[in-house]
Design a protein around this motif. Structure first.
Motif, PDB file in Angstrom:
ATOM      1  N   ASP A 235       0.819  -1.206   0.000  1.00 11.04           N
ATOM      2  CA  ASP A 235       0.000   0.000   0.000  1.00 11.04           C
ATOM      3  C   ASP A 235       0.857   1.261   0.000  1.00 11.04           C
ATOM      4  O   ASP A 235       0.472   2.290  -0.565  1.00 11.04           O
ATOM      5  CB  ASP A 235      -0.949   0.003   1.199  1.00 11.04           C
ATOM      6  N   VAL A 236       2.062   1.178   0.590  1.00 12.79           N
ATOM      7  CA  VAL A 236       2.966   2.326   0.571  1.00 12.79           C
ATOM      8  C   VAL A 236       3.471   2.574  -0.849  1.00 12.79           C
ATOM      9  O   VAL A 236       3.506   3.723  -1.316  1.00 12.79           O
ATOM     10  CB  VAL A 236       4.158   2.095   1.524  1.00 12.79           C
ATOM     11  N   ALA A 237       3.842   1.495  -1.535  1.00  8.44           N
ATOM     12  CA  ALA A 237       4.310   1.632  -2.916  1.00  8.44           C
ATOM     13  C   ALA A 237       3.197   2.161  -3.814  1.00  8.44           C
ATOM     14  O   ALA A 237       3.432   3.012  -4.685  1.00  8.44           O
ATOM     15  CB  ALA A 237       4.809   0.282  -3.425  1.00  8.44           C
ATOM     16  N   GLN A 238       1.984   1.675  -3.601  1.00  6.73           N
ATOM     17  CA  GLN A 238       0.856   2.137  -4.403  1.00  6.73           C
ATOM     18  C   GLN A 238       0.551   3.607  -4.134  1.00  6.73           C
ATOM     19  O   GLN A 238       0.220   4.365  -5.059  1.00  6.73           O
ATOM     20  CB  GLN A 238      -0.369   1.277  -4.107  1.00  6.73           C
ATOM     21  N   ALA A 239       0.669   4.024  -2.885  1.00  3.88           N
ATOM     22  CA  ALA A 239       0.436   5.429  -2.543  1.00  3.88           C
ATOM     23  C   ALA A 239       1.468   6.326  -3.214  1.00  3.88           C
ATOM     24  O   ALA A 239       1.142   7.416  -3.706  1.00  3.88           O
ATOM     25  CB  ALA A 239       0.487   5.608  -1.028  1.00  3.88           C
ATOM     26  N   ALA A 240       2.732   5.861  -3.265  1.00  5.72           N
ATOM     27  CA  ALA A 240       3.779   6.639  -3.928  1.00  5.72           C
ATOM     28  C   ALA A 240       3.499   6.770  -5.408  1.00  5.72           C
ATOM     29  O   ALA A 240       3.694   7.843  -6.006  1.00  5.72           O
ATOM     30  CB  ALA A 240       5.136   5.970  -3.697  1.00  5.72           C
ATOM     31  N   THR A 241       3.009   5.701  -6.016  1.00 12.29           N
ATOM     32  CA  THR A 241       2.665   5.749  -7.432  1.00 12.29           C
ATOM     33  C   THR A 241       1.488   6.693  -7.666  1.00 12.29           C
ATOM     34  O   THR A 241       1.468   7.463  -8.636  1.00 12.29           O
ATOM     35  CB  THR A 241       2.311   4.340  -7.943  1.00 12.29           C
ATOM     36  N   ALA A 242       0.512   6.657  -6.762  1.00  9.41           N
ATOM     37  CA  ALA A 242      -0.657   7.527  -6.895  1.00  9.41           C
ATOM     38  C   ALA A 242      -0.273   8.996  -6.764  1.00  9.41           C
ATOM     39  O   ALA A 242      -0.958   9.874  -7.320  1.00  9.41           O
ATOM     40  CB  ALA A 242      -1.689   7.161  -5.834  1.00  9.41           C
TER      41      ALA A 242
ATOM     42  N   GLY B 194       2.211  10.276  -8.131  1.00  6.61           N
ATOM     43  CA  GLY B 194       2.852  10.682  -9.377  1.00  6.61           C
ATOM     44  C   GLY B 194       4.332  10.370  -9.469  1.00  6.61           C
ATOM     45  O   GLY B 194       4.995  10.818 -10.412  1.00  6.61           O
ATOM     46  N   LEU B 195       4.858   9.598  -8.518  1.00  8.05           N
ATOM     47  CA  LEU B 195       6.275   9.254  -8.579  1.00  8.05           C
ATOM     48  C   LEU B 195       6.522   8.213  -9.670  1.00  8.05           C
ATOM     49  O   LEU B 195       5.733   7.281  -9.844  1.00  8.05           O
ATOM     50  CB  LEU B 195       6.746   8.695  -7.231  1.00  8.05           C
ATOM     51  N   THR B 196       7.611   8.397 -10.399  1.00  8.19           N
ATOM     52  CA  THR B 196       7.994   7.386 -11.377  1.00  8.19           C
ATOM     53  C   THR B 196       8.558   6.174 -10.650  1.00  8.19           C
ATOM     54  O   THR B 196       8.795   6.208  -9.436  1.00  8.19           O
ATOM     55  CB  THR B 196       9.063   7.933 -12.341  1.00  8.19           C
ATOM     56  N   ARG B 197       8.815   5.103 -11.387  1.00  4.81           N
ATOM     57  CA  ARG B 197       9.333   3.887 -10.761  1.00  4.81           C
ATOM     58  C   ARG B 197      10.677   4.146 -10.085  1.00  4.81           C
ATOM     59  O   ARG B 197      10.924   3.686  -8.972  1.00  4.81           O
ATOM     60  CB  ARG B 197       9.473   2.789 -11.818  1.00  4.81           C
ATOM     61  N   PHE B 198      11.544   4.911 -10.762  1.00  2.00           N
ATOM     62  CA  PHE B 198      12.852   5.210 -10.179  1.00  2.00           C
ATOM     63  C   PHE B 198      12.721   6.125  -8.972  1.00  2.00           C
ATOM     64  O   PHE B 198      13.402   5.933  -7.958  1.00  2.00           O
ATOM     65  CB  PHE B 198      13.760   5.861 -11.226  1.00  2.00           C
ATOM     66  N   GLN B 199      11.847   7.124  -9.057  1.00  2.00           N
ATOM     67  CA  GLN B 199      11.631   8.023  -7.920  1.00  2.00           C
ATOM     68  C   GLN B 199      11.066   7.264  -6.729  1.00  2.00           C
ATOM     69  O   GLN B 199      11.449   7.523  -5.580  1.00  2.00           O
ATOM     70  CB  GLN B 199      10.685   9.158  -8.333  1.00  2.00           C
ATOM     71  N   ARG B 200      10.178   6.337  -7.001  1.00  2.00           N
ATOM     72  CA  ARG B 200       9.602   5.537  -5.913  1.00  2.00           C
ATOM     73  C   ARG B 200      10.678   4.677  -5.261  1.00  2.00           C
ATOM     74  O   ARG B 200      10.714   4.557  -4.031  1.00  2.00           O
ATOM     75  CB  ARG B 200       8.484   4.654  -6.462  1.00  2.00           C
ATOM     76  N   LEU B 201      11.564   4.127  -6.081  1.00  2.30           N
ATOM     77  CA  LEU B 201      12.659   3.316  -5.548  1.00  2.30           C
ATOM     78  C   LEU B 201      13.586   4.154  -4.677  1.00  2.30           C
ATOM     79  O   LEU B 201      13.937   3.762  -3.563  1.00  2.30           O
ATOM     80  CB  LEU B 201      13.448   2.687  -6.703  1.00  2.30           C
ATOM     81  N   ARG B 202      13.959   5.330  -5.197  1.00  2.00           N
ATOM     82  CA  ARG B 202      14.949   6.165  -4.516  1.00  2.00           C
ATOM     83  C   ARG B 202      14.380   6.848  -3.274  1.00  2.00           C
ATOM     84  O   ARG B 202      15.061   6.944  -2.248  1.00  2.00           O
ATOM     85  CB  ARG B 202      15.492   7.216  -5.491  1.00  2.00           C
ATOM     86  N   ARG B 203      13.142   7.294  -3.344  1.00  2.00           N
ATOM     87  CA  ARG B 203      12.585   8.121  -2.269  1.00  2.00           C
ATOM     88  C   ARG B 203      11.708   7.354  -1.278  1.00  2.00           C
ATOM     89  O   ARG B 203      11.462   7.847  -0.168  1.00  2.00           O
ATOM     90  CB  ARG B 203      11.788   9.273  -2.876  1.00  2.00           C
ATOM     91  N   VAL B 204      11.255   6.163  -1.665  1.00  2.00           N
ATOM     92  CA  VAL B 204      10.349   5.428  -0.787  1.00  2.00           C
ATOM     93  C   VAL B 204      10.879   4.030  -0.453  1.00  2.00           C
ATOM     94  O   VAL B 204      11.090   3.692   0.719  1.00  2.00           O
ATOM     95  CB  VAL B 204       8.948   5.308  -1.432  1.00  2.00           C
ATOM     96  N   GLU B 205      11.101   3.214  -1.490  1.00  2.00           N
ATOM     97  CA  GLU B 205      11.420   1.812  -1.247  1.00  2.00           C
ATOM     98  C   GLU B 205      12.802   1.614  -0.613  1.00  2.00           C
ATOM     99  O   GLU B 205      12.933   0.871   0.367  1.00  2.00           O
ATOM    100  CB  GLU B 205      11.314   1.030  -2.564  1.00  2.00           C
ATOM    101  N   LEU B 206      13.826   2.261  -1.181  1.00  2.00           N
ATOM    102  CA  LEU B 206      15.169   2.103  -0.615  1.00  2.00           C
ATOM    103  C   LEU B 206      15.263   2.616   0.823  1.00  2.00           C
ATOM    104  O   LEU B 206      15.822   1.922   1.685  1.00  2.00           O
ATOM    105  CB  LEU B 206      16.212   2.799  -1.502  1.00  2.00           C
ATOM    106  N   PRO B 207      14.743   3.814   1.123  1.00  2.00           N
ATOM    107  CA  PRO B 207      14.792   4.261   2.522  1.00  2.00           C
ATOM    108  C   PRO B 207      14.113   3.299   3.486  1.00  2.00           C
ATOM    109  O   PRO B 207      14.615   3.056   4.584  1.00  2.00           O
ATOM    110  CB  PRO B 207      14.065   5.609   2.474  1.00  2.00           C
ATOM    111  N   LEU B 208      12.970   2.733   3.089  1.00  2.00           N
ATOM    112  CA  LEU B 208      12.276   1.792   3.959  1.00  2.00           C
ATOM    113  C   LEU B 208      13.020   0.470   4.081  1.00  2.00           C
ATOM    114  O   LEU B 208      12.881  -0.250   5.085  1.00  2.00           O
ATOM    115  CB  LEU B 208      10.852   1.548   3.449  1.00  2.00           C
TER     116      LEU B 208
END
Length: 230
Positions: A121-128, A130-144
């Motif tokens: 749900d966190v990844a989906q929220a990041a996509t919603a 407007g984050l791109t796949r790379f932005q989601r990786l760098r700003r959300v997934e990697l930090p977590l």
């Protein structure tokens, strides 16, 4: 050449005082031979781990192959590397590349599992948002995923500190040379100062590097401190 001059069989402090310059040189060599492969291994493992997480069919062969790499005896790998790389047997590059292989073997699965532990749900929220796949990786997934990756990094770092000492048997200068020296000087009677000194310095180095990783993890995950304080 480190000798036994001026040291009693158990006088570790006296031995260090007599050979401070040589010991500190070996310590510095041990530090960079331990740390550089971790840095290189992490840089390689991050994209490989992401691929293993992104494409499910990549995960089984990637984890299996990297796991098999870790079963190769370190001494054998140190001796094989000159043939593969075209380097000299005493070139420290052989040790760096070998330990980088071991680091990748440990971290690929850790990175993949760390990214996989990010709530959907966190990844989906990041996509919603407007984050791109790379932005989601760098700003959300990697930090977590940092806490999981850091745990694997701590294991790889401590393992490297131990494995580097084995390289002394093929003539690469590091704290492992103290063990060889202690053995050589014990032929006519026990002489333990260099052995004890080598063990103590290896343990202290492992503790210091582990502490640096723990501190770095806390700095990169400030929200965890806030949650712990609640």
């Amino acid at each position: 050449m480190i000798t036994a001059a001026g040291s009693a069989p158990w006088d570790v402090f006296g031995y260090f005082a007599d050979h401070r310059a040589e010991v500190l040189k070996l310590l510095w060599s041990h530090v960079w031979l331990s740390v550089l492969p971790v840095v290189l291994g992490l840089a390689i493992s991050l994209p490989l781990g992401w691929l293993a997480r992104r494409y499910r069919w990549v995960y089984p062969p990637a984890v299996s192959l990297t796991g098999l790499l870790y079963t190769i005896p370190s001494l054998a790998l140190f001796l094989i590397m000159p043939t593969i790389l075209g380097t000299r047997i005493l070139d420290p590059v052989n040790v760096v590349i070998s330990l980088t292989v071991y680091t990748v073997a440990l971290l690929v699965r850790v990175v993949a599992d760390g990214l996989g532990a990010v709530p959907a749900d966190v990844a989906q929220a990041a996509t919603a948002m407007g984050l791109t796949r790379f932005q989601r990786l760098r700003r959300v997934e990697l930090p977590l995923a940092v806490p999981v990756i850091a745990a694997g990094l701590r294991v790889a770092t401590v393992a490297n500190v131990s494995l580097v000492a084995i390289a002394a048997t093929i003539g690469i200068g590091n704290l492992g040379q103290l063990f060889i020296t202690g053995f050589q000087l014990s032929v006519n009677g026990p002489f333990y100062p260099p052995i004890i000194l080598g063990i103590v310095l290896c343990v202290l180095l492992a503790l210091v590097l582990d502490g640096i990783i723990v501190l770095g993890t806390r700095l990169l995950t400030p929200w965890r401190q806030v949650e712990a304080a609640r």
